[in-house]
Write an enzyme that holds these catalytic residues in place. Sequence first.
Site, PDB file in Angstrom:
ATOM      1  N   ALA A 280       0.848  -1.190   0.000  1.00 25.25           N
ATOM      2  CA  ALA A 280       0.000   0.000   0.000  1.00 25.25           C
ATOM      3  C   ALA A 280       0.883   1.240   0.000  1.00 25.25           C
ATOM      4  CB  ALA A 280      -0.899  -0.004   1.227  1.00 25.25           C
ATOM      5  N   MET A 281       0.699   2.112  -0.987  1.00 28.88           N
ATOM      6  CA  MET A 281       1.492   3.329  -1.129  1.00 28.88           C
ATOM      7  C   MET A 281       0.615   4.534  -0.815  1.00 28.88           C
ATOM      8  SD  MET A 281       4.520   2.297  -2.121  1.00 28.88           S
ATOM      9  CE  MET A 281       5.274   3.813  -2.739  1.00 28.88           C
ATOM     10  N   SER A 282       1.105   5.415   0.066  1.00 24.02           N
ATOM     11  CA  SER A 282       0.337   6.592   0.452  1.00 24.02           C
ATOM     12  C   SER A 282       0.903   7.878  -0.134  1.00 24.02           C
ATOM     13  CB  SER A 282       0.311   6.719   1.974  1.00 24.02           C
ATOM     14  OG  SER A 282       1.614   6.991   2.474  1.00 24.02           O
TER      15      SER A 282
ATOM     16  N   GLY B 138       3.793   9.054   1.118  1.00 23.91           N
ATOM     17  CA  GLY B 138       4.609   9.596   2.194  1.00 23.91           C
ATOM     18  C   GLY B 138       5.915   8.844   2.363  1.00 23.91           C
TER      19      GLY B 138
ATOM     20  N   CYS C 259     -11.411   1.950   9.279  1.00 21.69           N
ATOM     21  CA  CYS C 259     -10.992   1.976   7.881  1.00 21.69           C
ATOM     22  C   CYS C 259      -9.965   0.897   7.587  1.00 21.69           C
ATOM     23  CB  CYS C 259     -10.435   3.356   7.532  1.00 21.69           C
ATOM     24  SG  CYS C 259      -9.835   3.499   5.838  1.00 21.69           S
TER      25      CYS C 259
ATOM     26  N   CYS D  43      -7.421  11.354   7.753  1.00 22.47           N
ATOM     27  CA  CYS D  43      -6.865  11.737   6.457  1.00 22.47           C
ATOM     28  C   CYS D  43      -7.858  12.463   5.559  1.00 22.47           C
ATOM     29  CB  CYS D  43      -6.332  10.498   5.736  1.00 22.47           C
ATOM     30  SG  CYS D  43      -7.620   9.309   5.254  1.00 22.47           S
TER      31      CYS D  43
END
Length: 347
Positions: free
Chosen positions: A6-8, A10, A89, A186
């Site tokens: 999972a890439m955010s 950041g 979430c 977020c």
Amino acid sequence: MNVLLAMSGGIDSSVAALSLLRENAAVRGIFLKMHDKHVTEEERVQEICDVLGIPLRTLDVRDLFSDRILQPFLEEYGRGFTPNPCVLCNAEVKFAVLFRFAHLENADYVATGHYATCAVVSGDVGIFRGTDEKKDQSYMLYRLRKEWLPSLLFPLGTQHKRDVVRISQAHFGNLFSSVKESQDICFLPSGTLRNYLEKALSEMPDGEIVSLDGKTLGRHGGLFRYTIGQREGLGLSGGPWFVVAVDAMANKVVVGERKDLDVSVIQCTRSNWLVSAPERHEPHCAQFRYRCRPVRCTFTLHADDHFVVTPEDPVEGVAPGQSLVLYQGDRLLGGGIIEKTVRRNRS
């Protein structure tokens, strides 16, 4: 090994990707577009993946996020609770989508940039606190499904934030110089949580602020503006006053003295366990907010999804809607949503 990460956009998820690549993992990035703020972040995530040389897939899950997280979040505030949307979430959107997609793509593992660890104890996989106590995020993961644990990777679990920042600067240069540390909630637009709630729940009626003995002390402008332990913004004479209860049925905010915040029993519902039902006689610690100090406790399991926690010493600032999470040592056992508290008997 094939890893879906999972890439955010950041530092944390980017260094997690770098760590996996250095272990010769075949890494694929996935970006979950959960709300409108994420639309502007997709380009940065793609840039990071280009630097890393890994493919990126974007999934638009805004409808799912709105249905499972955003609407219940507002409903909880509307009934005088203080929810933690990030906990829900993780279980109902983020990791659920990641594991569903990993199955379709035949990935061996799902990874994220959380500061937590997975380890095998006596043949059983568990989640443990991250090495960096100040960044530990295991609390946020207690609602994950137990069957996911053998396929979970947390590359940053044994690292400290300062080292992650150093690695990032060495590999990515100034790529993150304008990227702020992610906030707890977020999806908030510019401004505060209070501003967001005031816009979304502006039609909530005002009502009375009363003392514990029922005396009317003032008026409130909507229950969503108040949470347990709050002192500021009450507009009351005398005191100092603290919010000790939010009564949605009567549309009243109840205030008292600081000592009235102490609770001796915490009742929880919607439990989720990452181990077999923990034994009551074993030593446990409870954490009833993300960044609060864990307290020693005993607890009682009920036949349904309820359990009751009794701290060794009374604690204050426990708000219904938050999550109470249980640990044995550094191991995350599970937890539930705080439904009700019982104030300390001072007679």
